[in-house]
Motif scaffolding. Structure first.
Motif, mmCIF file in Angstrom:
data_model
loop_
_atom_site.group_PDB
_atom_site.id
_atom_site.type_symbol
_atom_site.label_atom_id
_atom_site.label_comp_id
_atom_site.label_asym_id
_atom_site.label_seq_id
_atom_site.Cartn_x
_atom_site.Cartn_y
_atom_site.Cartn_z
ATOM 1 N N VAL A 154 10.615 38.048 -21.403
ATOM 2 C CA VAL A 154 9.467 38.289 -20.515
ATOM 3 C C VAL A 154 9.358 39.975 -20.609
ATOM 4 O O VAL A 154 8.315 40.114 -20.527
ATOM 5 N N ALA A 155 10.485 40.516 -20.519
ATOM 6 C CA ALA A 155 10.091 42.277 -20.525
ATOM 7 C C ALA A 155 9.439 42.425 -21.911
ATOM 8 O O ALA A 155 8.484 43.322 -21.782
ATOM 9 N N GLY A 156 9.857 41.931 -22.936
ATOM 10 C CA GLY A 156 9.411 42.443 -24.385
ATOM 11 C C GLY A 156 7.830 41.807 -24.297
ATOM 12 O O GLY A 156 7.021 42.615 -24.874
ATOM 13 N N ALA A 157 7.601 40.488 -23.766
ATOM 14 C CA ALA A 157 6.182 40.144 -23.802
ATOM 15 C C ALA A 157 5.238 41.360 -22.951
ATOM 16 O O ALA A 157 4.026 41.492 -23.338
ATOM 17 N N THR A 158 5.554 41.801 -21.869
ATOM 18 C CA THR A 158 5.171 42.617 -20.966
ATOM 19 C C THR A 158 4.929 44.045 -21.880
ATOM 20 O O THR A 158 3.771 44.538 -21.919
ATOM 21 N N ASP A 159 5.868 44.260 -22.408
ATOM 22 C CA ASP A 159 5.706 45.574 -22.847
ATOM 23 C C ASP A 159 4.665 45.427 -24.194
ATOM 24 O O ASP A 159 4.093 46.521 -24.537
ATOM 25 N N MET A 160 4.831 44.598 -25.109
ATOM 26 C CA MET A 160 3.965 44.197 -26.154
ATOM 27 C C MET A 160 2.424 44.438 -25.701
ATOM 28 O O MET A 160 1.689 45.133 -26.067
ATOM 29 N N LEU B 155 8.998 48.634 -29.686
ATOM 30 C CA LEU B 155 7.584 48.771 -30.085
ATOM 31 C C LEU B 155 7.340 48.093 -31.195
ATOM 32 O O LEU B 155 6.107 47.593 -31.486
ATOM 33 N N ILE B 156 8.335 47.549 -31.987
ATOM 34 C CA ILE B 156 8.133 46.841 -33.042
ATOM 35 C C ILE B 156 7.113 45.399 -33.189
ATOM 36 O O ILE B 156 6.462 45.191 -33.925
ATOM 37 N N PRO B 157 7.588 44.627 -32.119
ATOM 38 C CA PRO B 157 6.740 43.367 -32.088
ATOM 39 C C PRO B 157 5.178 43.544 -31.780
ATOM 40 O O PRO B 157 4.374 43.189 -32.525
ATOM 41 N N ALA B 158 4.922 44.763 -30.972
ATOM 42 C CA ALA B 158 3.405 45.101 -30.774
ATOM 43 C C ALA B 158 2.855 45.628 -32.125
ATOM 44 O O ALA B 158 1.858 45.252 -32.627
ATOM 45 N N LEU B 159 3.372 46.477 -32.701
ATOM 46 C CA LEU B 159 3.002 46.917 -34.129
ATOM 47 C C LEU B 159 2.787 46.035 -34.821
ATOM 48 O O LEU B 159 1.903 45.946 -35.761
ATOM 49 N N ILE B 160 3.636 44.873 -35.093
ATOM 50 C CA ILE B 160 3.537 43.781 -36.131
ATOM 51 C C ILE B 160 2.269 42.970 -35.823
ATOM 52 O O ILE B 160 1.567 42.781 -36.845
ATOM 53 N N ILE B 161 2.010 42.774 -34.690
ATOM 54 C CA ILE B 161 0.703 41.939 -34.010
ATOM 55 C C ILE B 161 -0.617 42.737 -34.169
ATOM 56 O O ILE B 161 -1.388 42.405 -34.856
#
Length: 416
Positions: A104-110, A335-341
């Motif tokens: 959940v926290a990761g999805a928010t940050d992304m 930061l990595i998941p957001a950059l991948i998307i």
């Protein structure tokens, strides 16, 4: 022998002391004006006018209650919500609980990084991937400020960004004011088809955020500490009401302003189903200056909320796993998941919407334990919720969880 008593503090001094205690709720309030809110509120106003104003009013009232209870838990116990759950859950359950909370926290940050990248693209034409990197680096500076200068300095920085967000999304209303009668009619609860139910659930999911529930208990405790004196705790908890009410009132005004702006200026315009399209429509309808101010507000929203989201993730990990990862290290990893998307070319607004659905899964895991714990005398002592507060808390929890279940079901089944 005569004794003298200290004169009672004037009411003015008491008001100033309350103001000096304010701050943590304004950090938590950033979760309520993040890019996910921008996407949901603009869509609601552009597609359905003033119809769903009542959803934002109701969601904000629930948010005040939820964030107050989270802050009260931290002040009354000296522990954050993740820390209490970490003590009460067995090893296996604690680790499983951490996994869902971390997702959940990761999805928010992304979502916040993506929103900030979109803002930089709108302002300067930067590629989304480059914008995501810049947002990541800028959030590192904010987190470094928190690490080096303490929570108060971080709060001040977030307050400035919150002010920028407010100006960015409220200014357009002065150029093209909304219809007062239409806005008032939007306070009457109603839907117009399945689409509006889905959108209302999305707006609620973007408003009551799990990571803010986890974080606020830690923010209040870290800012004020824990006192063994019940009278001091009572004073702090009372002052926290003003902190929460002020912060969430500001967040509520910004959210409603987004919807009113879309209802008055974007209604029926094609392409407003994306943030970029809404920005283009705002610029066309209200002029380039308002378009720039709008994009700056979105940029401040993404930057502030991604910093707070990373802070929340560290709080969750520290409480449940008792592992302390430096905030800057965590910032690099998350930061990595957001950059991948962003690098994969996925439409940013779609990614934001899907992140809100994912967040919906996490709300019951944060909200229900909070309501249960604040109602237990063995946890809260004299600060246990009153019967009225318990009823209000469980009513809010039922409505929030129910609407988010509707959001999940409608999204999965693809109904519209």
């Amino acid at each position: 022998m005569t004794t003298t008593t200290a004169p009672a503090r004037p009411a003015t001094n008491r008001r100033w002391s309350r103001l000096l205690l304010m701050g943590p709720a304004f950090v938590a309030a950033i979760a309520y004006v993040d890019p996910g809110n921008v996407a949901a509120n603009l869509t609601a106003g552009a597609n359905y006018g003033y119809l769903l104003v009542w959803v934002l009013v109701a969601a904000n009232a629930m948010a005040v209650l939820v964030q107050y209870q989270s802050a009260k838990l931290g002040l009354a116990t000296g522990l954050s919500l993740p820390e209490i759950l970490g003590k009460r859950l067995g090893t296996r359950r604690r680790r499983l609980y951490w996994v869902q909370a971390e997702v959940v926290a990761g999805a928010t940050d992304m979502a916040e990084v993506i929103g900030g990248a979109v803002a930089l693209n709108l302002l300067f034409g930067l590629p989304l991937l480059a914008g995501g990197l810049i947002i990541g680096l800028a959030s590192m500076l904010l987190l470094a400020l928190q690490s080096a200068r303490g929570q108060k300095s971080f709060e001040y920085a977030i307050l400035i960004l919150l002010g920028v967000i407010a100006v960015g999304f409220v200014s357009g209303l002065f150029v093209n004011p909304p219809d007062a009668g239409g806005a008032l009619s939007g306070l009457v609860p109603r839907f117009e088809g399945t689409d509006t139910v889905l959108l209302a659930a999305s707006m609620l999911g973007a408003t009551v955020m799990p990571h803010a529930i986890y974080l606020h208990s830690a923010l209040a405790r870290d800012r004020h500490g824990f006192s063994e004196d019940p009278a001091v705790r009572t004073r702090l908890i009372r002052a926290t009401r003003f902190d929460v009410a002020g912060a969430l009132m500001l967040a509520g005004v910004v959210n409603i302003a987004m919807l009113l702006l879309a209802a008055s200026s974007l209604r029926g315009i094609e392409g407003t189903d994306t943030i970029a399209g809404a920005h283009a429509a705002v610029t066309s309808a209200l002029g380039p200056v308002i378009g720039v101010v709008f994009a700056i507000g979105l940029l401040a929203s993404g930057l502030a909320s991604t910093s707070v989201g990373c802070y929340a993730g560290a709080t969750i990990m520290g409480g449940l796993l008792k592992i302390r990862v430096p905030l800057l290290t965590r910032r690099v990893i998350t930061l990595i998941p957001a950059l991948i998307i962003l690098g994969a070319g996925i439409e940013p607004t779609l990614a934001l919407v899907l992140s809100q659905v994912l967040l919906s899964f996490g709300i019951p895991f944060a909200l229900i334990p909070l309501i249960r714990l604040t109602g237990k005398r063995d946890v809260m002592g004299i600060h246990t919720d009153s019967l009225a507060l318990k009823l209000a808390g469980w009513t809010s929890a039922t409505l929030i969880v129910g609407l988010n279940c509707v959001l999940i079901v409608l999204t999965i089944t693809g109904q519209s």
